[in-house]
Design a protein around this motif. Structure first.
Motif, PDB file in Angstrom:
ATOM      1  N   VAL B  10      38.620  14.740  22.692  1.00 48.34           N
ATOM      2  CA  VAL B  10      37.992  15.102  21.415  1.00 48.34           C
ATOM      3  C   VAL B  10      36.485  14.901  21.534  1.00 48.34           C
ATOM      4  O   VAL B  10      36.041  13.856  22.020  1.00 48.34           O
ATOM      5  CB  VAL B  10      38.519  14.192  20.275  1.00 48.34           C
ATOM      6  N   ASP B  11      35.724  15.897  21.119  1.00 46.83           N
ATOM      7  CA  ASP B  11      34.261  15.751  21.122  1.00 46.83           C
ATOM      8  C   ASP B  11      33.820  14.930  19.926  1.00 46.83           C
ATOM      9  O   ASP B  11      34.143  15.277  18.779  1.00 46.83           O
ATOM     10  CB  ASP B  11      33.582  17.124  21.075  1.00 46.83           C
ATOM     11  N   VAL B  12      33.107  13.854  20.201  1.00 49.88           N
ATOM     12  CA  VAL B  12      32.583  13.019  19.125  1.00 49.88           C
ATOM     13  C   VAL B  12      31.087  12.779  19.312  1.00 49.88           C
ATOM     14  O   VAL B  12      30.541  11.771  18.868  1.00 49.88           O
ATOM     15  CB  VAL B  12      33.342  11.669  19.009  1.00 49.88           C
ATOM     16  N   GLY B  13      30.437  13.727  19.989  1.00 48.69           N
ATOM     17  CA  GLY B  13      28.988  13.633  20.149  1.00 48.69           C
ATOM     18  C   GLY B  13      28.300  13.911  18.818  1.00 48.69           C
ATOM     19  O   GLY B  13      28.932  14.367  17.856  1.00 48.69           O
ATOM     20  N   PRO B  14      27.011  13.626  18.759  1.00 52.29           N
ATOM     21  CA  PRO B  14      26.258  13.918  17.540  1.00 52.29           C
ATOM     22  C   PRO B  14      26.405  15.395  17.152  1.00 52.29           C
ATOM     23  O   PRO B  14      26.440  16.267  18.021  1.00 52.29           O
ATOM     24  CB  PRO B  14      24.812  13.582  17.933  1.00 52.29           C
ATOM     25  N   LEU B  15      26.486  15.652  15.862  1.00 50.86           N
ATOM     26  CA  LEU B  15      26.624  17.023  15.377  1.00 50.86           C
ATOM     27  C   LEU B  15      25.283  17.732  15.321  1.00 50.86           C
ATOM     28  O   LEU B  15      25.236  18.961  15.306  1.00 50.86           O
ATOM     29  CB  LEU B  15      27.273  17.005  13.989  1.00 50.86           C
ATOM     30  N   GLY B  16      24.213  16.971  15.270  1.00 52.64           N
ATOM     31  CA  GLY B  16      22.873  17.557  15.284  1.00 52.64           C
ATOM     32  C   GLY B  16      22.631  18.483  14.109  1.00 52.64           C
ATOM     33  O   GLY B  16      22.905  18.116  12.960  1.00 52.64           O
ATOM     34  N   VAL B  17      22.168  19.686  14.384  1.00 56.72           N
ATOM     35  CA  VAL B  17      21.790  20.607  13.296  1.00 56.72           C
ATOM     36  C   VAL B  17      22.994  21.020  12.459  1.00 56.72           C
ATOM     37  O   VAL B  17      22.837  21.499  11.341  1.00 56.72           O
ATOM     38  CB  VAL B  17      21.077  21.867  13.845  1.00 56.72           C
ATOM     39  N   GLU B  18      24.205  20.839  12.985  1.00 57.75           N
ATOM     40  CA  GLU B  18      25.408  21.220  12.233  1.00 57.75           C
ATOM     41  C   GLU B  18      25.843  20.135  11.231  1.00 57.75           C
ATOM     42  O   GLU B  18      26.746  20.360  10.424  1.00 57.75           O
ATOM     43  CB  GLU B  18      26.567  21.499  13.196  1.00 57.75           C
ATOM     44  N   LEU B  19      25.179  18.995  11.303  1.00 57.26           N
ATOM     45  CA  LEU B  19      25.595  17.864  10.470  1.00 57.26           C
ATOM     46  C   LEU B  19      25.615  18.226   8.977  1.00 57.26           C
ATOM     47  O   LEU B  19      26.506  17.810   8.239  1.00 57.26           O
ATOM     48  CB  LEU B  19      24.647  16.691  10.745  1.00 57.26           C
ATOM     49  N   LYS B  20      24.639  19.013   8.553  1.00 56.88           N
ATOM     50  CA  LYS B  20      24.522  19.384   7.130  1.00 56.88           C
ATOM     51  C   LYS B  20      25.749  20.142   6.625  1.00 56.88           C
ATOM     52  O   LYS B  20      26.066  20.108   5.440  1.00 56.88           O
ATOM     53  CB  LYS B  20      23.282  20.264   6.924  1.00 56.88           C
ATOM     54  N   GLN B  21      26.399  20.865   7.553  1.00 55.35           N
ATOM     55  CA  GLN B  21      27.530  21.717   7.132  1.00 55.35           C
ATOM     56  C   GLN B  21      28.887  21.059   7.367  1.00 55.35           C
ATOM     57  O   GLN B  21      29.915  21.643   7.063  1.00 55.35           O
ATOM     58  CB  GLN B  21      27.512  23.043   7.905  1.00 55.35           C
ATOM     59  N   GLU B  22      28.891  19.880   7.956  1.00 53.99           N
ATOM     60  CA  GLU B  22      30.176  19.275   8.323  1.00 53.99           C
ATOM     61  C   GLU B  22      30.668  18.316   7.251  1.00 53.99           C
ATOM     62  O   GLU B  22      29.883  17.766   6.478  1.00 53.99           O
ATOM     63  CB  GLU B  22      30.038  18.524   9.653  1.00 53.99           C
ATOM     64  N   ALA B  23      31.963  18.118   7.264  1.00 57.02           N
ATOM     65  CA  ALA B  23      32.584  17.163   6.346  1.00 57.02           C
ATOM     66  C   ALA B  23      33.321  16.108   7.167  1.00 57.02           C
ATOM     67  O   ALA B  23      33.489  16.240   8.383  1.00 57.02           O
ATOM     68  CB  ALA B  23      33.564  17.884   5.435  1.00 57.02           C
ATOM     69  N   THR B  24      33.727  15.056   6.499  1.00 54.47           N
ATOM     70  CA  THR B  24      34.520  14.009   7.146  1.00 54.47           C
ATOM     71  C   THR B  24      35.851  14.586   7.625  1.00 54.47           C
ATOM     72  O   THR B  24      36.478  15.375   6.922  1.00 54.47           O
ATOM     73  CB  THR B  24      34.774  12.888   6.117  1.00 54.47           C
ATOM     74  N   VAL B  25      36.235  14.218   8.863  1.00 55.81           N
ATOM     75  CA  VAL B  25      37.515  14.696   9.401  1.00 55.81           C
ATOM     76  C   VAL B  25      38.307  13.536   9.992  1.00 55.81           C
ATOM     77  O   VAL B  25      37.740  12.605  10.573  1.00 55.81           O
ATOM     78  CB  VAL B  25      37.331  15.763  10.516  1.00 55.81           C
ATOM     79  N   ALA B  26      39.622  13.620   9.841  1.00 52.44           N
ATOM     80  CA  ALA B  26      40.530  12.692  10.526  1.00 52.44           C
ATOM     81  C   ALA B  26      40.730  13.219  11.935  1.00 52.44           C
ATOM     82  O   ALA B  26      41.076  14.393  12.120  1.00 52.44           O
ATOM     83  CB  ALA B  26      41.854  12.626   9.786  1.00 52.44           C
ATOM     84  N   LEU B  27      40.477  12.394  12.942  1.00 52.19           N
ATOM     85  CA  LEU B  27      40.643  12.853  14.327  1.00 52.19           C
ATOM     86  C   LEU B  27      42.078  12.669  14.803  1.00 52.19           C
ATOM     87  O   LEU B  27      42.633  13.533  15.468  1.00 52.19           O
ATOM     88  CB  LEU B  27      39.663  12.121  15.253  1.00 52.19           C
ATOM     89  N   PHE B  28      42.659  11.524  14.494  1.00 47.95           N
ATOM     90  CA  PHE B  28      44.079  11.340  14.771  1.00 47.95           C
ATOM     91  C   PHE B  28      44.581  10.115  14.014  1.00 47.95           C
ATOM     92  O   PHE B  28      43.801   9.254  13.612  1.00 47.95           O
ATOM     93  CB  PHE B  28      44.365  11.186  16.282  1.00 47.95           C
TER      94      PHE B  28
END
Lengths: 109, 109
Positions: B10-28
């Motif tokens: 699973v990629d858990v690197g910084p989201l960077g410029v996409e951070l503004k559009q992302e929401a909290t997610v359950a990974l597992f």
């Protein structure tokens, strides 16, 4: 390094140029969770081993091969995987690497 | 996003410029551990809450204030802390941030 207390902020960023001189350290061991930062130089391995509880392995820098149940997984910086409790897994550093390993201490019965 | 399976990378690197559009997610969510990536925009808060098991909070990018037991802790990218089970904690993003939260599902009795 003394173990961290609850609420204590611990630096777990990439070690960078210091990676060559660092060793694996236990960051803390609580009631339910244990966290360590594993440091492994390129080409070095940890022989297959297992723990009762589930674990996560989060590569902080470099690259590491995790082989479990006859399947290899390459983890690079910024990638994470988890393994079930009792899953035998071997670890080989493909590059000098450090990884956070979180272990559940109270596995499901 | 479907939950990750054991051994799945699973990629858990910084989201960077996409951070503004992302929401909290359950990974597992496994037997012993649950991992989510919490995304919080600057100035936003999660009201004080608690879970039975110990947790780690690992800031991946930005900065976040964790207040627990009347003490504030500022976590920046590359920093981690853990909290005891049942520790009431509030979370406020000081900058747009994402953080990995790992929860022990089988706390000590």
């Amino acid at each position: 390094m003394p173990h961290a207390a609850p609420g204590q902020v611990v630096d777990v960023g990439p070690l960078g140029v210091e990676l060559k001189q660092e060793a694996t350290v236990a960051l803390f061991k609580g009631d339910d969770l244990e966290v360590m930062r594993v440091v492994l130089q390129a080409g070095k391995s940890l022989p297959p081993h297992k723990v009762p509880g589930e674990i996560t392995i989060h590569c902080l820098e470099g690259a590491v091969d995790i082989t479990s149940e006859a399947t290899s997984h390459v983890l690079r910086a910024g990638q994470l995987l988890y393994l079930r409790g009792h899953a035998l897994h071997g670890v080989t550093a493909l590059q000098d690497c450090s990884a956070l390993v979180t272990i559940a201490l109270k596995p499901k019965e």
